[in-house]
Structures are given as C-alpha cells and as structure tokens.
Design a protein around this motif. Structure first.
Motif, mmCIF file in Angstrom:
data_model
loop_
_atom_site.group_PDB
_atom_site.id
_atom_site.type_symbol
_atom_site.label_atom_id
_atom_site.label_comp_id
_atom_site.label_asym_id
_atom_site.label_seq_id
_atom_site.Cartn_x
_atom_site.Cartn_y
_atom_site.Cartn_z
ATOM 1 N N LEU A 147 0.839 -1.205 0.000
ATOM 2 C CA LEU A 147 0.000 0.000 0.000
ATOM 3 C C LEU A 147 0.872 1.251 0.000
ATOM 4 O O LEU A 147 1.971 1.268 0.560
ATOM 5 N N ILE A 148 0.363 2.315 -0.644
ATOM 6 C CA ILE A 148 1.025 3.621 -0.588
ATOM 7 C C ILE A 148 0.489 4.340 0.638
ATOM 8 O O ILE A 148 -0.702 4.670 0.710
ATOM 9 N N VAL A 149 1.334 4.586 1.632
ATOM 10 C CA VAL A 149 0.860 5.181 2.893
ATOM 11 C C VAL A 149 1.301 6.633 3.056
ATOM 12 O O VAL A 149 0.767 7.352 3.896
ATOM 13 N N LEU A 150 2.252 7.090 2.234
ATOM 14 C CA LEU A 150 2.735 8.468 2.362
ATOM 15 C C LEU A 150 3.324 8.911 1.024
ATOM 16 O O LEU A 150 3.914 8.106 0.300
ATOM 17 N N VAL A 151 3.150 10.191 0.703
ATOM 18 C CA VAL A 151 3.712 10.769 -0.519
ATOM 19 C C VAL A 151 4.522 11.996 -0.143
ATOM 20 O O VAL A 151 4.046 12.859 0.613
ATOM 21 N N LEU A 152 5.750 12.088 -0.655
ATOM 22 C CA LEU A 152 6.590 13.269 -0.458
ATOM 23 C C LEU A 152 6.719 13.957 -1.813
ATOM 24 O O LEU A 152 7.232 13.375 -2.772
ATOM 25 N N ARG A 153 6.251 15.227 -1.895
ATOM 26 C CA ARG A 153 6.272 15.965 -3.151
ATOM 27 C C ARG A 153 6.682 17.407 -2.885
ATOM 28 O O ARG A 153 6.090 18.087 -2.040
ATOM 29 N N ASP A 154 7.728 17.833 -3.573
ATOM 30 C CA ASP A 154 8.227 19.205 -3.419
ATOM 31 C C ASP A 154 8.539 19.554 -1.968
ATOM 32 O O ASP A 154 8.245 20.662 -1.479
ATOM 33 N N GLY A 155 9.074 18.596 -1.245
ATOM 34 C CA GLY A 155 9.498 18.832 0.122
ATOM 35 C C GLY A 155 8.392 18.709 1.147
ATOM 36 O O GLY A 155 8.644 18.838 2.348
ATOM 37 N N LEU A 156 7.163 18.459 0.706
ATOM 38 C CA LEU A 156 6.034 18.323 1.619
ATOM 39 C C LEU A 156 5.513 16.898 1.568
ATOM 40 O O LEU A 156 5.346 16.315 0.501
ATOM 41 N N SER A 157 5.197 16.340 2.742
ATOM 42 C CA SER A 157 4.669 14.982 2.807
ATOM 43 C C SER A 157 3.203 15.020 3.203
ATOM 44 O O SER A 157 2.771 15.871 3.983
ATOM 45 N N PHE A 158 2.438 14.077 2.632
ATOM 46 C CA PHE A 158 1.016 14.004 2.960
ATOM 47 C C PHE A 158 0.532 12.571 2.768
ATOM 48 O O PHE A 158 1.125 11.789 2.022
ATOM 49 N N VAL A 159 -0.574 12.249 3.470
ATOM 50 C CA VAL A 159 -1.184 10.925 3.333
ATOM 51 C C VAL A 159 -2.099 10.958 2.125
ATOM 52 O O VAL A 159 -2.986 11.816 2.032
ATOM 53 N N PRO A 160 -1.909 10.053 1.148
ATOM 54 C CA PRO A 160 -2.721 10.094 -0.070
ATOM 55 C C PRO A 160 -4.146 9.598 0.174
ATOM 56 O O PRO A 160 -4.376 8.711 1.000
ATOM 57 N N HIS A 161 -5.077 10.181 -0.581
ATOM 58 C CA HIS A 161 -6.455 9.729 -0.572
ATOM 59 C C HIS A 161 -6.719 8.957 -1.863
ATOM 60 O O HIS A 161 -5.894 9.006 -2.790
ATOM 61 N N PRO A 162 -7.834 8.256 -1.964
ATOM 62 C CA PRO A 162 -8.096 7.468 -3.184
ATOM 63 C C PRO A 162 -8.029 8.302 -4.459
ATOM 64 O O PRO A 162 -7.638 7.795 -5.509
ATOM 65 N N ALA A 163 -8.396 9.598 -4.389
ATOM 66 C CA ALA A 163 -8.418 10.434 -5.593
ATOM 67 C C ALA A 163 -7.103 11.173 -5.837
ATOM 68 O O ALA A 163 -6.977 11.909 -6.821
ATOM 69 N N THR A 164 -6.112 10.974 -4.969
ATOM 70 C CA THR A 164 -4.825 11.671 -5.141
ATOM 71 C C THR A 164 -4.152 11.223 -6.439
ATOM 72 O O THR A 164 -3.969 10.034 -6.683
ATOM 73 N N ILE A 165 -3.786 12.202 -7.290
ATOM 74 C CA ILE A 165 -3.107 11.922 -8.557
ATOM 75 C C ILE A 165 -1.599 11.870 -8.320
ATOM 76 O O ILE A 165 -1.017 12.798 -7.737
ATOM 77 N N LEU A 166 -0.981 10.792 -8.761
ATOM 78 C CA LEU A 166 0.465 10.636 -8.587
ATOM 79 C C LEU A 166 1.212 11.374 -9.690
ATOM 80 O O LEU A 166 0.774 11.395 -10.849
ATOM 81 N N GLU A 167 2.334 11.964 -9.317
ATOM 82 C CA GLU A 167 3.166 12.703 -10.266
ATOM 83 C C GLU A 167 4.554 12.075 -10.352
ATOM 84 O O GLU A 167 5.000 11.390 -9.431
ATOM 85 N N HIS A 168 5.227 12.339 -11.477
ATOM 86 C CA HIS A 168 6.579 11.811 -11.687
ATOM 87 C C HIS A 168 7.527 12.332 -10.610
ATOM 88 O O HIS A 168 7.471 13.510 -10.232
ATOM 89 N N ASP A 169 8.377 11.483 -10.103
ATOM 90 C CA ASP A 169 9.370 11.792 -9.062
ATOM 91 C C ASP A 169 8.754 11.952 -7.675
ATOM 92 O O ASP A 169 9.452 12.375 -6.742
#
Length: 631
Positions: free
Chosen positions: A580-602
């Motif tokens: 499971l994906i439990v955390l996303v780090l993007r542009d120095g900020l981390s957040f818990v993803p929701h079902p509708a969260t769109i994933l981005e490259h890197d």
C-alpha cells in the motif's frame, strides 16, 4: 613501421568499444559481452567482411595469444582461497564440509564428465584403440574458463559460493584435461617420462612461490617499497603481476605445457597473496584485461573462424549435431550432483555454462589431428562445436540464471568497528549493497571473515574511496571514533564524488551543528538513544518493523519513475500483494494520499506491506521503461 598496418587493430578497438554498448541494450543482458565479441569477430573476420585476418598478422596473433594468457591470469585471480578454506566450518559434518567445498564439487563433476565423455567417444568412434577413445574423451571433457569467468563476473557471481563451484569445476576441467592430454599425447608420441614429469615441476614451483610469498609479503623491507611504488608512475604491483605471468608462461613453454596453465598458476599465486577483492591491484588488472587484451582475444577468435573448411566437408557438418548433443550431455548430467546444495534450475544452468568450449577444445583437437586420432573432418566439426557452445551456452545461462535482484543502491561505510560491521550487515539484509572502507588490516580481515565486503585502505584517500565505489553511491556513512576523520571523509564524498546522502557518526555532541552546516546528517549517541526510546514508547510496533531486518513487514521509500503510473489516482494503482502507498513526499512536503490523489513523476512514495510485495512494488514503480502496468 614498414609492413605493419594498424587498420585491423583499429577495427578491433572500435568493436571492443561498441559491442558492450549494443549488448547492454538487450533485455536483462541476454547476450553476454564475450558472446557478442565473438560474433562481431565472425562478422568482420575471414568468414564475414574480411577486415581482420589473424593468420596474416603475426603481431595481431601475438596480441590474441597474450590476451588469452591474460584472461587465464584473471581467471586464476578469481579463485577465492578464503572461501575454499572457510566453507564448512566448525560443527559441520564431514560430508557437509565436502559438499560445501567448491573444489570437491568441481572434482566430482569432472570425474563424472570423464566417464560420460569416454562413453560418448566410444559411441562415436566405434572399434578403435583404447588410447584414441581416451584422447577423444578428454577433448569432449574440456570447458572454456575464458567463457565461464567473464560470464560469472557479469552476473556478480565469481565470489559467491555458487559461482565458485562453477569456477572450480571449469578450472579442474581445463587443467586436468591439459595435464592428461599432455601425458597421453606424450605416451602416444613415445616421449620419455622425464619430459612428462617436468609439468609436475611447474606445480612444485607454484607451491614454493606461494609459500615464500606468504612469508615475506608483510616484511617491512618488502611491504614498504611496495606501498611507496604502488601509485603514479611506479605501479609496482601491476608490473610484478605482469612479470610473474610471463615467468610462468615461459616456464610452461619450456616444459612444453599449454601457456594457459602457466598464466592460470600465476593468477592463483596473486590471488593467494592478495585476497582483497576490491584491492587497487585487482581493479587495475581487471581494467587492463577487460578494457583491452580480453576483447582482442575474443574478437580475434571469431575473426579466425574458418567457414570454408566446413563447407568443403559435408561429413563434418553431419557430425556436428551428434557432437553438440554429447558435449552438452556430458556436462549437464554430472552437474545434477549440485542438486544436493542448489536448486534444479541452478544445477542445470551450471551444466549449460560448463558446456562452453573454445580455445582448449580447438588446441586439443589439433593435438589429436597431429597424432592421427581424428581426421580433418572431425577437427573442423570440433571447431564449429566450440563456436556454437561458446555462443549459445552463456546466453542460455543468462536466461536460466538472470541478474540478481537490483539492490536498493550502494552505501559506503568508513570504519570497520562494531558499529560499522553491524550497519553493513543490516543494510545488506535490507537489500542495499554496502562496502566498508577500513585502514587497519586486522579489522578489515575480521570484517571480511564475517562475510562483509571490505576495501582495506585509508578512508581519506580519494583513490581508495573510488575503488570502494563512492562515485554513484546512494549513501556515504563514516562511523569512526574520530570526528575529524568523519568530517573530512564526508567533505571528500560531497566534493569529489557528488554524494548527496551523507550521514556521519558524531562522537562529540557539541559538534553536531558543524556537521549540519556542511550539509551532513549527523547522528550522535545521545540523540540516537533519545530517538530510539521515544519510538519505543510512542510507536513500538512501527519501530519494531523498522528496527528488525528479519521482520516480515516492510516500509520502503520509492521514487515514482514508471510513466504508466503517472497521472493516475491512487485507487487505480494496483500494487502486488498487500503493498500500500501510505505516504507521498512531493516538493518537500509529505502528505497521506487519498483514493483520488493523482500521482506525479518523481513523487517519493512510502510503501508498506510484506517484504515480497513491497519489493515487487518497488521494482514496478522504479521501472523507467514503463513496462509494468498500473492496473
């Protein structure tokens, strides 16, 4: 120089540069580099475009022979005497120790191969003198160490127990057949016993040089000049290795033995005296060999293939399928004894690789032709068998035994104390390759005996850090008891090798700020203990998963590189198993993803689940080719 053209060498050098690039484009390294070099030689040699004519260039023939000798030197260098002496261990039964010893397994495979080859020779030759059947059986028993070693090296297997079993099996097959053919040919040619016994004297010299070298190499009168002249224009280690190889080759010629025997013995001498796989000398010898001499040998082997001899003898073509079938059978069946220690797939892959034949079978068939044991047609057929098996076998081995799972980067650890060895062991268990750099010889040996990869050298030396593989390393971690050494080592890694993830042990807590200002992640004893206790109190279960390498569950950070997943919401990403994906780090900020969260490259994704599922998810998410699917 009049009468000498460098054009063939220009073609060979160009092929040596281009062929590995092309071979690397095949998925999973399906075409080994040595096979690609042989095929390139065929294409540009006498059977193809005709740019390379080895028989018309004495100096090119010499380079080819020297390349073969150098390859045998490198083959001898790959023999791990430490592994041969360690396997089994205290408390193991005698039978277990025998089954664990690569040399014993190699001897067993060779003896069974001899029996099978003798039966095969009798079936092919029929009613002929026993000496002819024995010689032909020895010809069929050969294995090409020149193919086996580069193939194992590409797979990173030369120093692993399974790779050592294959290596020792190839060595025994090559050099036992050399000795037996030499003796049998001498008997058939009515040579005197004295000349035959001279070969045994070569082995006697090998044992003398090894024993004397082991006694004097650490003496200050020897060690000091060796260290002083090891770098820059001195390169005394390389010079000594070259001189030793030439000495043994000349002695082999003097007793009328094959040059491969002398070169291999020289390599084993160096291996027994310098057991550090990552040592500067070994790296330099590898670079010289695989960078020039070895490619020259393989390309010229392909270039010298005589297709006309086969075309002029239809009977030899009819004999080829039977010879190829016997050539594989006499190796595959004996390799099944490896099933006592390894899987059936591994055992069969070992037998297939050991079926490779090249220069030795050609040389042995020439001896048989000279003695009247085989005719021209059979000789031509054996040459084709050598080309076919040396091309097909490594490719089949590659298919059956793919590259090891990609490791999660590489960590360079400076310091082989208790902390350094424990950290290296933990990172290795987590799937990350780790290399320890230790200046103290005794500490380095102690870590090596624990099965850890060690480079014995100064962690403040740029050359030593380069040998350890600091360039391209995922992490650099000095853990010595001296803060100044740790700081200097970190700065070297940042400035000279562009390592971003630099973590250091800080013994004096007041210096933590100094390390942080230099862009280094400091870990001091009070902070480490406080963090561990804090996690044990507030989040004990998660901390246990992270702290125990043997845990069945895993948390892993993975960069999203697979374009097939980019732009999709999380609920459409179907990862393997329970990952499971439990955390996303993007542009120095981390957040818990929701079902509708769109994933981005890197995006840096934290994946949780059982180890097998998380590892497969990591592979899919990191696949730059976009082959793994998102649904």
């Amino acid at each position: 120089m009049e009468g000498i053209s460098f054009f063939p060498l220009l073609i060979i050098s160009g092929l040596a540069f281009v062929v590995p690039v092309i071979a690397s484009r095949f998925p999973g390294g399906m075409i080994p580099i040595v096979v690609a070099e042989i095929l390139a030689g065929v294409a540009f040699g006498r059977a193809g475009l005709g740019f390379i004519h080895v028989d018309e260039n004495i100096w090119l023939a010499f380079l080819s022979q020297f390349g073969f000798a150098y390859l045998m030197l490198l083959s001898g260098l790959e023999v791990d005497f430490g592994l041969l002496s360690r396997l089994g261990g205290e408390g193991s039964s005698r039978m277990r120790m025998l089954l664990d010893n690569p040399l014993v397994m190699g001897l067993g495979i060779f003896l069974l191969t001899l029996i099978g080859a003798g039966i095969g020779a009798w079936l092919l030759l029929g009613d002929v003198p026993l000496s002819h059947i024995l010689l032909f059986g020895l010809i069929l028993s050969t294995t090409s160490v020149g193919i086996v070693v580069p193939t194992l090296k590409e797979r990173g297997l030369t120093r692993r127990p399974f790779g050592q079993v294959i290596l020792m099996s190839a060595m025994v097959a090559d050099f036992a057949t050399i000795l037996l053919i030499t003796v049998l040919a001498g008997i058939l040619a009515n040579d005197n016993i004295f000349r035959i016994s001279l070969v045994a004297m070569l082995f006697g010299l090998f044992f003398i040089v090894t024993r004397v070298g082991a006694r004097v190499q650490f003496h200050r009168f020897v060690r000091r000049p060796m260290e002083e002249l090891a770098h820059a224009t001195g390169q005394i280690g390389v010079r000594g290795a070259m001189a030793l190889m030439v000495v043994f080759v000349v002695l082999a010629e003097a007793v009328e033995a094959e040059l491969v025997l002398g070169a291999f013995l020289a390599g084993t001498v160096i291996s027994s005296l310098s057991r550090e796989e990552g040592s500067s000398l070994r790296v330099k010898l590898d670079a010289i060999g695989y960078g020039f001499f070895v490619p020259v040998f393989f390309i010229t082997v392909g270039a010298d293939f005589n297709l006309d001899a086969l075309r002029s003898s239809p009977s030899s073509l009819l004999l080829v399928p039977a010879l190829i079938g016997i050539a594989y059978a006499v190796k595959l069946v004996p390799s099944l004894i490896l099933k006592t220690r390894y899987s059936l797939r591994q055992s069969l892959s070992a037998g297939i690789l050991l079926s490779s034949r090249l220069s030795l079978i050609i040389a042995a068939s020439v001896i048989g032709l000279r003695l009247g044991v085989i005719d021209e047609a059979t000789n031509a057929s054996l040459i084709l068998v050598a080309i076919v098996t040396s091309t097909v076998s490594p490719a089949l081995f590659t298919y059956l035994f793919p590259r090891p799972k990609t490791e999660q980067g590489r960590a360079i650890i400076v310091g082989a104390g208790q902390l350094g060895m424990m950290l290296s062991d933990r990172l290795t268990k987590e799937g990350m390759k780790s290399v320890i750099v230790e200046i103290d010889y005794e500490k380095a040996q102690s870590a090596r005996e624990q099965g850890l990869e060690v480079v014995n050298g100064d962690g403040l030396s740029i050359e030593v850090l380069a040998i350890a593989g600091t360039l391209g390393a995922t992490a650099f971690i000095p853990v010595t008891s001296d803060d100044e050494t740790n700081l200097k080592a970190c700065l070297l890694a940042q400035e000279n090798f562009n390592v971003d993830n630099v973590v250091a042990r800080v013994n004096a807590h007041e210096r933590v700020g100094e390390f942080e200002r230099a862009g280094i992640k400091p870990v001091s004893r009070p902070v480490a203990i406080a963090i561990a206790m804090d996690n044990l109190v507030l989040r004990p279960d998660i901390f246990r998963v992270l702290a125990e390498p043997a845990s069945q569950n895993e948390f892993l950070e993975v960069p999203l590189l697979n374009s097939r997943f980019v732009g999709h919401p999380v609920d459409q990403i179907h990862l393997p198993g329970d990952a499971l994906i439990v955390l996303v780090l993007r542009d120095g900020l981390s957040f818990v993803p929701h079902p509708a969260t769109i994933l981005e490259h890197d995006d840096l994704l934290t994946i949780a689940g059982d180890r097998e599922s998380v590892e497969e998810a990591r592979r899919q998410l990191r696949d730059r080719n976009g082959l793994a699917t998102s649904s």
